[in-house]
Design a protein around this motif. Structure first.
Motif, mmCIF file in Angstrom:
data_model
loop_
_atom_site.group_PDB
_atom_site.id
_atom_site.type_symbol
_atom_site.label_atom_id
_atom_site.label_comp_id
_atom_site.label_asym_id
_atom_site.label_seq_id
_atom_site.Cartn_x
_atom_site.Cartn_y
_atom_site.Cartn_z
ATOM 1 N N CYS A 84 49.196 60.046 49.611
ATOM 2 C CA CYS A 84 49.386 58.614 49.328
ATOM 3 C C CYS A 84 48.743 58.255 47.980
ATOM 4 N N ASP B 6 45.518 51.730 48.603
ATOM 5 C CA ASP B 6 45.613 51.099 49.922
ATOM 6 C C ASP B 6 46.971 50.453 50.160
ATOM 7 N N ALA B 7 47.733 50.317 49.104
ATOM 8 C CA ALA B 7 49.054 49.684 49.244
ATOM 9 C C ALA B 7 50.142 50.714 49.553
ATOM 10 N N VAL B 8 49.711 51.954 49.851
ATOM 11 C CA VAL B 8 50.670 53.006 50.197
ATOM 12 C C VAL B 8 50.384 53.489 51.618
ATOM 13 N N TYR B 9 51.434 53.647 52.396
ATOM 14 C CA TYR B 9 51.238 54.234 53.731
ATOM 15 C C TYR B 9 52.215 55.372 53.925
ATOM 16 N N GLU C 207 54.881 57.469 56.399
ATOM 17 C CA GLU C 207 55.733 57.351 57.579
ATOM 18 C C GLU C 207 56.823 58.408 57.540
ATOM 19 N N LYS D 161 55.226 55.426 51.307
ATOM 20 C CA LYS D 161 56.014 54.199 51.104
ATOM 21 C C LYS D 161 55.075 53.074 50.667
ATOM 22 N N SER E 106 53.461 49.554 50.945
ATOM 23 C CA SER E 106 53.193 48.968 52.250
ATOM 24 C C SER E 106 53.879 47.621 52.474
ATOM 25 N N GLY E 107 54.497 47.021 51.486
ATOM 26 C CA GLY E 107 55.208 45.761 51.727
ATOM 27 C C GLY E 107 55.701 45.209 50.400
#
Ligand code: FAD
Lengths: 745, 284
Positions: free
Chosen positions: A537, A549-552, A554, A559, A561-562
């Protein structure tokens, strides 16, 4: 690391992919202990004591040294001196010192240019023995006047005034057992015995060792714990563990018996002496005489019950012999004995006793199966005499979350009640008992273990993964590791290769014992995968120029995160890996810890058996295993463990035993007269996996490898006793024993 | 150690007679090779008889069957006519070892090992089989029960070899059976073995032979047990007498495989069960 309540929808967990080591094993490409060779290697053979107990007055190796092909001979004088405690005991077992303590005890070893030359040279070694009185039976060994194996071996727990052969004591309990017995409508008290059995792994111990004069060594061997081999060899050869690099071969069974070290230090000592690689392979008879069978036991049980099935009190006294060294697992026997029952009044004590037999080793849930045999036989008899249903009685008294265990703890979330309910509901339990047959039911309990664990997970540029674990795969664990890593990373099962790394590659890993591998190495694998995901990430975040922190992660993709994080095309693991050299270097996840949340496991077995009353012969008909696995990662291997435990239990219950002659020698050091069940002796063993998640594992895994051997001795004994109409109190229930019991009834 | 594979029994006898040290005949090798590996015997000469013409043949002779000394368990059991005549002998031989062992093990080898627990021997004794023996003084036929003289001891003289086993004509209304007791279902050594061969005259037993294994230093031919059922149709009284006489003939040892009491009792049980099977077979 706690159970992840959110993790419910698995992609891979619970499916049954083909095991990664399968093709190698069926094509013969897999390399086991004896399959390795080195240029210039010598072959070793070990001279073993023909006496159960003898003082070694002298060893003359001069003639053997001159024999053709002989390159070196070692005796105790070639090993470290000044060892204490456990390591002294290990050395004493690996190579006898002043006394031979059992039939088969190693006295000397020869390395020669061929296995035949080494064996022939053994005949030329002259040992002057002073034969001493011996004792092989646990009860005899505790008596006044029994030959003393070794003065001063008793541990601090041993009560004053006992025979020097009694070397350990344990007791626990709570409540007032006498008041409990007074409260009962029926009290039954009886004595039970079990004989020593061997794990019966098909592959004998084998190793190839090298060691230079500089004390640096290499070992290839079949073992359940190569890090432990390095540690023990370091001590026994007077060098450091890190100077001996050990690689674990494929393993042809262990069941606890390959947690011990027997031949590796001998091969190393010979290699050091000859400056040549040395190969050492045990014969089957050496495996029987000189590796580690389980303890034998003598047990007194007393249980009180009310007419409604309420158990009012239980008391157990357990005497276990563990061979010529301290370490019989009596403490476990005592702790497991009443574990399935929430008793207000309970007391248990255990004695660790030495005899002139090989040092016992672990055998699947060491100490627990015999405890269950004794306790569950009495519970069965109480049910019979009070006309009560054996499963209802067990449900009524079952340990459950929050109840106080017989050995003191308050139970966390456990699955005994769920297993008993599943047993009650199983079609097996409602079918008619065959004519001339009997049905037996038993509970069983084992603790399970966590232990030191280190795992490393490295990405390749092509997006595949190399997972290194340090726990030898003794039951299909590589498949489970691949599944757990793939589940976390969101990639294909086949894109992961799991390797059992050597001792130089990872941090210390405890032995594959205590049913710990899928739990502990599994947990570490999940953590190492999550560590890798964090790093993946981070690379994606750097590429996108957004905050980490804005990456997760899946389903195999990084991706954003929003909408606030920005609009970016998800990046696959393969994509990130393909650029890793230029984006910060190799990506490797790892995890090191001593996880302590191994969940205990309970099981319930149901068995139907028929007895031929004219010959005493038993045949096991229907057999059902119900056990709590917490979460079955690969259900086929969970079922395999359930069936394997039952199969070994059938052998232990019916025919397997160490038979010693008057002379203290083992009479049946071979598979002809040490009777493990053959395929045609076994019924189809049906399995039911109960899943009550272990709060201590992210997916809820509990160890399953050992609990499966806890109930069978008792369940089979109950079935046989009910079929024969006479209570069988000694194992094995071989035909002569059954016929004698019938005659005496 | 020398290995020789002569192409005639004459040559085999010459080799054996010339050997000063220890010699061993090799048939299937399922006993000999195991002994070599375990180091219990170290022969100077091994004479393999498997290359001698005819040793793998089963031939009809006088209504019975002549079985070459190297005929394996698999070969024997593949012979439908022999199996129809002597199902007890065929089944007894088939009990020996595993599939692999069956590919090699012979009746002759089983007989000459002279183990009291040998499986095919009681069946051969009950069948009234004879062994053809060749030595420097020519050829003789001996009753199978006269070959073993004690545990692992035979009556063959130095240089003598068995060239074939002969199973006599079965005759009408006959049947045989062999049962062994082992704690497991296979891959084991008989704790007790019992064989019965009988002929019927109507419902009554006209003739019978009863043989027991693993209950004495040699395989036993128990005449009293046979007499207990001759003239009967295996009624309860006859069966009880059969069991009692069989048990009474036992002279076993207690060892890791079974006690004296156990072996004695089981001999009677198995004799009854084998007699019943032989009887049913004779009835057809
Ligand atoms: C795994 C295994 C399982 C077994 N199970 C059984 C069992 O269930 N029941 C049982 O009864 N046995 C069993 N045996 C023993 C063995 O297989 C039998 O005794 C078999 O019939 C021996 O036959 P063979 O042809 O292999 O004999 P060999 O090994 O060739 O010879 C056996 C002996 O006979 C002698 N001999 C051979 N041929 C001649 C001859 N022509 N003239 C004179 N002497 C001769 C040999 O010198 C030797 O002493 C088993 C063996 C193994 C390895």
């Amino acid at each position: 690391m706690a159970f992840d309540e959110a993790k419910k929808d698995f992609n891979l967990i619970g499916t049954r992919p083909a095991r990664p080591d399968g093709i190698d094993k069926v094509t013969g490409r897999a390399q086991f202990g004896a399959d390795k060779a080195a240029p210039g290697q010598l072959h070793a053979a070990i001279l073993r004591s023909p006496h159960a107990h003898a003082r070694i007055k002298s060893i003359d190796t001069s003639a053997a040294e001159k024999a053709k092909g002989v390159k070196g001979i070692v005796t105790r004088a070639d090993f470290a001196t000044g060892l204490k405690g456990e390591m002294w005991n290990k050395l004493e077992n690996v190579m006898a010192g002043e006394k031979a303590l059992y039939d088969g005890h190693a006295i000397a070893a020869v390395a020669a240019t061929s296995a035949l030359a080494a064996k022939d040279a053994l005949k030329l070694i002259k040992v002057d023995f002073e034969v001493l009185d011996h004792v092989t039976n646990v009860d005899e060994s505790m008596k006044d006047g029994a030959p003393v194996i070794r003065e001063g071996a008793a541990g601090p727990s041993t009560p004053e005034g006992m025979h020097p052969n009694v070397v350990g004591f344990y007791s626990s309990g709570h409540g007032d057992v006498d008041a409990g017995f007074a409260d009962a409508d029926l009290v039954i008290e009886d004595t039970f015995t079990t004989e020593a059995t061997h794990q019966g792994y098909i592959e004998p111990h084998a190793c190839l060792a090298q060691m230079g004069k500089d004390g640096k060594g290499e070992v290839w061997c079949c073992t359940q714990g190569h890090f432990n081999v390095a540690k023990v060899c370091g001590h026994l050869l007077g060098t450091e563990a890190s100077q001996i690099r050990v690689t674990a071969s494929e393993i042809g069974g262990g069941f606890g018996g390959k947690t011990e070290v027997f031949i590796e230090p001998v091969a190393l000592a010979l290699a050091k002496k000859t400056n040549r690689p040395v190969k050492l392979v045990m014969s089957r008879s050496e495996v029987f005489r000189a590796s580690g069978p389980t303890a034998s036991a003598s047990m007194d049980i007393k249980i009180g019950m009310k007419k409604d099935g309420t158990m009012t009190a239980g008391r157990g006294v357990f005497r276990l012999q563990g061979g010529a060294f301290p370490g019989a697992p009596g403490t476990f026997t005592a702790m497991c004995a009443f574990a399935p029952y929430a008793l207000e009044n309970v007391s248990q004590e255990a004695y660790d006793v030495m005899t002139n037999r090989p040092k016992q080793a672990a055998y699947r849930a060491p100490g627990s199966p015999m405890a269950a045999f004794a306790v569950e036989s009495v519970v069965d008899e109480l049910c019979n005499q009070l006309g009560l249903d054996p499963i209802e009685v067990r449900l009524k008294n079952a340990s459950r979350e929050g109840s106080k265990a017989s050995f003191g703890i308050n139970w966390p979330r456990i699955g005994l009640v769920e297993c008993l309910e599943a047993a009650k509901a199983h079609p097996h339990y409602s079918t008619a008992i065959p004519e001339n047959g009997g049905r037996g039911v038993s509970c069983g309990f084992w603790f399970n273990h966590g232990g030191e664990t280190a795992v490393s997970l490295a990405l390749a540029e092509d997006g595949t993964v190399s997972l290194s674990v340090g726990t030898p795969d003794i039951g299909g664990s590589r498949a489970s590791m691949c599944m757990m890593a793939a589940e976390e990373l969101g990639i294909k099962y086949d894109d992961i290769r799991t390797t059992i790394a050597d001792t130089a590659t990872l941090g210390y890993n405890e032995i594959s014992h205590g049913s710990r591998v899928t739990y502990a190495s599994g947990l570490a694998t999940i953590e190492a995968a999550r560590d890798t995901i964090k790093k993946l990430c981070k690379r994606a975040a750097a590429k996108w120029g957004i905050d980490e922190d804005a990456v997760y992660w899946e389903d195999g993709f990084a991706k954003p995160s929003g909408p606030n994080a920005g609009e970016f095309e998800p990046m696959s693991l393969a994509k990130i890996a393909s650029k890793m050299g230029a984006t910060g270097g190799p990506i490797v996840g790892h995890y090191e810890a001593t996880p302590e949340g191994a969940g205990v496991s309970f099981a319930v077995h149901i068995v139907d058996a028929e007895v031929d009353k004219e010959t005493g012969s038993t045949s096991v008909g229907r057999y059902t295993v119900i056990q709590d696995a917490g979460k079955a990662i690969h259900p086929s291997y969970v079922e395999g463990q359930f069936q394997g435990g039952a199969a070994q239990g059938i052998g232990w219950a019916l025919n397997e035993e160490y038979i010693y002659g008057e002379d203290g020698r083992l009479q049946n050091a071979g598979f002809l007269d040490y009777r493990i069940p053959v395929a045609s002796d076994l019924p189809m063993i049906d399995t039911v996996i109960v899943e009550v998640p272990n709060p201590g594992h992210p997916y809820g895994v509990r160890g399953v490898g050992e609990t499966s051997i806890c109930p069978p001795l008792a369940a089979i004994a109950n079935a046989v006793s009910n079929a024969a109409g006479v209570r069988m109190k000694s194992l094995p229930m071989s035909p002569p024993r059954i016929l004698k019991a019938l005659d005496e009834a | 150690m020398q290995y020789q594979a002569p192409d005639s029994f004459d040559a085999a006898v010459t080799l054996l007679n010339a050997e000063q040290g220890m010699a061993r005949v090799l048939a299937g090798g399922t006993d000999v090779l195991v002994q070599l590996r375990a180091g219990t015997v170290e022969p100077d000469l091994i004479v393999d008889i498997k290359r001698i013409p005819g040793v793998h043949d089963i031939t009809a002779e006088d209504g019975g069957w002549r079985i070459g000394a190297a005929v394996s368990g698999v070969e024997l059991n593949a012979h439908a006519d022999l199996c129809a005549d002597w199902p007890g002998v065929a089944e007894a031989h088939d009990l020996i070892g595993s599939t692999q062992v069956q590919g090699r093990a012979t009746l002759t080898g089983n007989l000459c090992t002279a183990s009291p627990a040998a499986d095919s021997v009681p069946a051969m004794v009950a069948a009234g089989a004879t062994a053809r023996v060749q030595g420097s003084n020519g050829t003789r036929d001996v009753a199978v029960e006269a070959v073993g003289t004690g545990p692992f001891k035979v009556s063959l003289a130095q240089g003598e070899v068995i060239t074939s086993i002969f199973l006599p004509a079965r005759g009408a209304n006959g049947g045989d059976a062999y049962l062994r007791f082992i704690p497991r279902t296979e891959m084991d050594i008989a704790v007790v073995g019992a064989a019965v061969s009988l002929t019927l005259d109507g419902d009554k037993v006209a003739s019978a032979r009863v043989s027991l294994g693993a209950v004495a230093p040699t395989v036993l031919l128990v005449e009293g047990a046979a007499n207990a059922i001759i003239g009967t149709s295996l009624d309860d009284a006859a069966m009880d007498k059969l069991a009692a006489t069989a048990s009474a003939a036992c002279n076993p040892i207690s060892d890791k495989r079974g006690t004296v009491e156990f072996r004695t009792k089981i001999a009677g049980v198995l004799a009854k069960r084998a007699a019943k099977i032989a009887y049913d077979r004779a009835k057809g």
